[in-house]
Enzyme design. Structure first.
Site, PDB file in Angstrom:
ATOM      1  N   SER A 328       6.054  -8.585   6.799  1.00  0.00           N
ATOM      2  CA  SER A 328       6.485  -8.010   5.521  1.00  0.00           C
ATOM      3  C   SER A 328       7.293  -6.735   5.672  1.00  0.00           C
ATOM      4  O   SER A 328       7.884  -6.266   4.712  1.00  0.00           O
ATOM      5  CB  SER A 328       5.269  -7.724   4.649  1.00  0.00           C
ATOM      6  N   ASP A 367       1.305 -17.332  -1.022  1.00  0.00           N
ATOM      7  CA  ASP A 367       1.340 -15.881  -1.050  1.00  0.00           C
ATOM      8  C   ASP A 367       0.034 -15.384  -0.433  1.00  0.00           C
ATOM      9  O   ASP A 367      -0.973 -16.093  -0.445  1.00  0.00           O
ATOM     10  CB  ASP A 367       1.444 -15.373  -2.492  1.00  0.00           C
ATOM     11  N   HIS A 373       0.780 -12.668  -8.312  1.00  0.00           N
ATOM     12  CA  HIS A 373       0.890 -11.281  -8.768  1.00  0.00           C
ATOM     13  C   HIS A 373       1.272 -11.195 -10.239  1.00  0.00           C
ATOM     14  O   HIS A 373       1.367 -10.109 -10.787  1.00  0.00           O
ATOM     15  CB  HIS A 373       1.923 -10.517  -7.940  1.00  0.00           C
TER      16      HIS A 373
END
Lengths: 624, 373
Positions: A328, A367, A373
């Site tokens: 990430s 995810d 999210h």
């Protein structure tokens, strides 16, 4: 021409004229040859005895004296590579009349191990210059030295030589950054000036020691000495002093380096800290390290084997060569790429489910947050590290814009200026995949690259360099170890200059830094544990998959052996408005990114606020 | 009656096969003898560096190839090419002075773009006698005063250009190779005697054109002990090496003087010091004998050549070869100043092997293209 001559020319007479001259020459040649022979007779018969005496009693030899090697200092004047005088017992085989007898005598005086004799015999058989001494026992203690000195007159061909030897006071934490010197091999001799290295014991092999060999070496001294028939030096006739090698001053901060190394704990991993204002490498840690002093005088095969065969790979320079998925930590770069090519914007909202699919019923790319999210925008995708946002972004963009944009940051390239052996990592592209796998690029490949996984591989120094570009809002310097050689700044030429990355909208730099700041300050930020510093930190977490999970398979740390645990990564810089330090760290199989985040904060505190634990005071230097 | 071994050998060398390949067996055999001896010494002088020996073998082989190639070329073509070659090489010498590549403070090389560097002055050693021999080929011998003067001018121009590089050794050898032709062509003795009488004046003039380091060499030669650690070093050490070798030598690879590192040029210019130390006077005698075999064959070829051009050229080339050897051995043994001339075909390295082997190619051509009698 010539026609009228023909009438008068007497060829026979001309021929005999030349022939007479040839015969005369032959006689002349003979006479001169006799002169040469009589000269040789004079030297070799009449004067023979005189020259034999001269050759035996009064040998004049050229002895080279290796120059003291330049020292290596950190930015505060701490000596990281030193020279230490040692006394070695050496033997010149040409001057030994009876080697077995000598061996017996020596063994009676000193304790010499089997291993030392074996190494000696081995080096005796290798190619070397005649009359060059061979070390039997290095680093004699004072007591040993005294013992041998008493009997030295009886031991033909044996001498105690004082030498300067390289010494690395701080050992393993610095091994991969400073490198080490080792015994010169025949292969080394092919790339250096043979004459200068006559009598030299070692040569820089890796790290700064290897790269700056020419600066560190200096020029050897030469003396013409008279030696007697037994090879003892009687008198020095003429001498040219050695010129010491140049001292190097590094950007490296020894305390920071040691602290970072210790903070990795028992984990394998790497920490790279850069000064974004100069590109100077403040810390270059690869853990585990090793004791570089083992290599200085030629490492024993036993020691080498144990280092080489260790599963923890202590000899592997993870900071320069370790290939990791950036995970990430790539997201800020991906986001900027999306903005640059118009595939995303700050204002658009995106509904993040718990997975992403290229087509309905296709594979689900999950995810890290199973439930998703919810509604987010670009900024929140950084703060919360939303995987699905980047899956779709990378899918829309395709690999070519990603490749083109990321390559500007030094991904896929050897960025470091003055260390050898840096890896290139892998910044994948269409062409690369065709060449490597004879297969075209699939959308799924892009999806994986979107979160810094899949084909993408980067080295710690590469990621740290790229982060410097974020910290500096669009420009960076290639990383470098050495600041000055003998007070003179190093000129790296064009390669050492500022790399500039132009964006269509320059404000995107500042907004991205702001998003990374919120990674720490936002209540949902993935690095919110770093809140509460008196300077502001911008950062980004990362968790690198070591292996790919099957679809719908859950990651369960407890049931996985440790070597399959995720790598934990963190990038950060501070103070975020005008950064003075950039840190990348990776804990191999470290699981959650809290470890590298904590490490980064501790390094920032140390570097920016001089807040080191007391135990590191010995590496402080004069701080001037 | 049974033929003696010698008669058989001569018959063997006259065999048709050799005639076809244009190899002069006697010359080739003497050269091989010389070279193999040289390699044995080189192995020792180089500190038993097999790589160096291999490279030398390669160069010698290349030299032989050049030699054989030239041997195929009939002398009449050489005659025709002579003036052209001379003008071409002289032109290259001008090129060297203008765009030469420097090494160790001297400009001697021309760089062929993408090719090897080469030294035109080296080729001049062959082309100079070709030119003078060509000049006399069309004129009755002995030469007239005017012809002698013309020849001297032809010699002086390239010699000065080479001396300017600066390369005194080569320039003198080029001059000598031209003067030998003049001598063989029947230069009146009286000229030579008066030239000898003028030598002191010439020496005085030479002293003034010489570079400092060249003067230093002469001074050192006159009194080597005056500078035992500087320029006298080589001479003192080489004399010690040779002298301590005695009659039989210390044995191969056993020369302590040679194996120590004092002769900086032990495998190049000073290689005979190694021979003298390790093989003694016998070794040196064998080497000189091998040289004399080569020279004797060369002079024989010259004396029996069919026309003036071939006679003069062959004689001059052979005598120049002798000068090489004489100057080198003379300097290493301390009867001549150190002028940096390698021992032909024995010293390590250099383009000189190729040019020297080329001269033997010319000699072979002259010998093997004689009309059958």
């Amino acid at each position: 021409m010539g026609h009228k001559h023909h009438i008068f020319r007497n060829y026979r007479q001309e021929q005999s004229l030349t022939q007479r001259r040839v015969i005369f020459s032959a006689v002349f040649v003979l006479i001169l040859s006799l002169i040469l022979m009589s000269r040789l007779f004079y030297l070799q018969v009449v004067e023979h005895q005189r020259y034999v005496t001269k050759a035996d009693d009064n040998r004049v030899m050229l002895v080279t004296e290796p120059p003291p090697r330049g020292l290596i200092y950190d930015r505060h004047g701490v000596v990281l590579a030193d020279n230490r005088p040692i006394h070695s017992l050496t033997i010149t085989p040409e001057r030994v009349s009876n080697l077995p007898k000598l061996k017996g005598m020596l063994s009676g005086i000193l304790n010499i191990s089997e291993d030392e004799w074996r190494t000696f015999d081995q080096r005796r058989k290798e190619y070397r210059r005649p009359y060059q001494s061979i070390t039997l026992k290095s680093q004699l203690t004072d007591e040993e030295w005294a013992k041998v000195s008493v009997d030295l007159y009886k031991l033909d061909g044996v001498q105690v030589e004082a030498q300067l030897t390289r010494y690395y006071p701080y050992g393993e934490a610095f091994a991969h950054a400073i490198g080490y010197v080792g015994r010169i091999t025949e292969k080394d001799l092919k790339r250096v000036d043979n004459q200068s290295y006559q009598g030299a014991q070692f040569i820089g092999k890796t790290g700064v020691e290897g790269f700056y060999e020419n600066e560190l070496f200096g020029r050897p001294g030469i003396s013409k000495v008279e030696v007697n028939a037994r090879g003892r030096i009687m008198e020095e006739l003429e001498r040219q002093n050695p010129v010491p090698g140049h001292d190097l001053h590094l950007y490296l901060d020894a305390r920071l380096q040691q602290y970072a190394y210790d903070l990795l704990g028992d984990y394998k991993g790497s920490v790279v800290a850069l000064d974004p204002n100069t590109g100077g490498i403040l810390a270059l840690v690869s853990k585990p390290g090793f004791d570089p002093n083992l290599f200085v005088r030629g490492i024993s095969s036993k020691n080498y084997a144990s280092l080489r065969d260790s599963k923890r790979l202590p000899l592997f320079n993870r900071a320069l060569r370790g290939g990791y998925p950036p995970a990430s930590t790539i997201k800020p770069f991906m986001a900027l790429a999306g903005l640059e090519y118009g595939f995303s914007s700050w204002n658009e909202s995106y509904y993040a489910k718990g997975f992403y699919q290229i087509n309905p019923n296709g594979r689900r790319y999950r995810d890290w947050k199973r439930e998703g999210h919810g509604w987010i925008n670009l900024e929140r995708s950084i703060i919360e590290s939303v995987d699905t946002y980047y899956y779709q972004l990378a899918h829309k963009m395709g690999i070519t814009p990603i490749h083109n944009f990321l390559s500007q940051f030094g991904f896929g390239d050897r960025t470091v200026l003055d260390l050898n052996g840096a890896g290139k990592g892998l910044l994948p592209s269409n062409e690369w995949k065709k060449a490597k796998y004879k297969e075209s690029w699939y959308p799924g490949d892009s999806v994986n690259v979107g979160i810094g996984q899949g084909f993408m591989v980067a080295t710690p120094i590469q990621i740290a360099t790229a982060v410097t570009a974020l910290a500096n809002r669009g420009h960076y310097y290639s990383p470098r170890m050495v600041e000055t050689v003998e007070q003179e700044p190093i000129d790296f030429g064009v390669a050492g200059e500022d790399h500039k990355i132009k964006l269509k909208n320059n404000k995107n730099w500042e907004r991205m830094v702001n998003a990374m700041r919120k990674v720490v300050t936002d209540s949902k930020g993935t690095a919110r544990r770093l809140r509460g510093t008196d300077y502001s930190i911008a950062g980004k977490t990362g968790t690198g998959q070591v292996f790919s999970l099957q679809e719908d398979e859950e990651y369960d740390a407890k049931n996985l052996v440790k070597r399959l645990h995720d790598h934990a990564l963190f990038i950060g810089f501070a103070p975020s408005d005008k950064p003075d330090i950039v840190v990348f760290s990776i804990f191999e199989n470290g699981g959650s990114s809290s470890k590298p985040a904590d490490l980064t904060k501790q390094l920032f505190d140390a570097y920016l606020n001089d807040d080191y634990p007391k135990q590191y005071d010995f590496l402080k230097g004069d701080q001037s | 009656m049974n033929a003696t071994w010698y008669q058989r050998f001569i018959r063997f060398t006259n065999a048709r096969l050799w005639r076809l390949t244009h190899i002069d067996v006697l010359l080739a055999a003497s050269l091989v003898l010389l070279m193999s001896g040289g390699l044995v010494v080189l192995y020792s002088a180089s500190g038993q560096n097999m790589e160096m020996v291999e490279r030398q073998v390669f160069r010698l082989a290349l030299g032989f190839a050049v030699c054989l190639a030239l041997a195929q070329l009939p002398p009449k073509y050489m005659l025709r090419a002579s003036p052209l070659l001379f003008v071409a090489i002289a032109g290259l010498l001008v090129g060297v002075l203008l765009f030469g590549v420097g090494a160790k403070g001297a400009q001697r090389w021309l760089e062929i773009p993408g090719g090897p560097r080469f030294q035109p002055s080296e080729i001049m050693k062959i082309v100079m006698p070709m030119m003078i021999a060509w000049y006399f080929a069309h004129r009755p011998l002995p030469p007239s005063f005017k012809q002698i003067a013309t020849v001297l001018v032809i010699i002086v121009i390239p010699v000065l250009m080479i001396a300017k590089q600066p390369d005194l050794g080569t320039s003198l050898l080029v001059a000598v190779s031209g003067l030998f032709v003049l001598f063989l062509a029947g230069l009146p003795w009286i000229y030579m005697l008066s030239a000898g009488a003028c030598a002191p004046v010439a020496g005085y003039l030479l002293w003034h054109v010489m570079h400092d380091y060249q003067r230093q060499r002469v001074l050192t030669f006159l009194n080597p002990e005056s500078d035992p650690l500087g320029s006298g070093w080589n001479i003192i050490q080489s004399k010690t090496a040779i002298g301590s070798g005695g009659v039989y030598g210390k044995g191969w690879l056993e020369g302590t003087q040679a194996q120590l590192n004092f002769l900086p040029e032990s495998h190049t210019d000073f290689i005979i010091a190694v021979l003298g130390e390790e093989f003694g006077m016998l070794g040196c005698g064998v080497l000189i004998f091998a040289y004399l075999l080569v020279i004797a064959r060369g002079l024989y070829i010259s004396a029996t050549a069919e026309d003036n051009y071939a006679r003069l050229l062959a004689g001059s080339l052979t005598l120049t070869f002798f000068v090489y050897m004489f100057v080198n051995i003379g300097m290493v043994s301390g009867i001549l100043p150190v002028v940096g001339v390698p021992l032909p075909l024995v010293s390590y390295g250099g383009t000189s092997i190729i040019t020297i082997m080329a001269t033997f190619g010319i000699l072979m051509s002259i010998q093997t293209h004689k009309r059958a009698r």
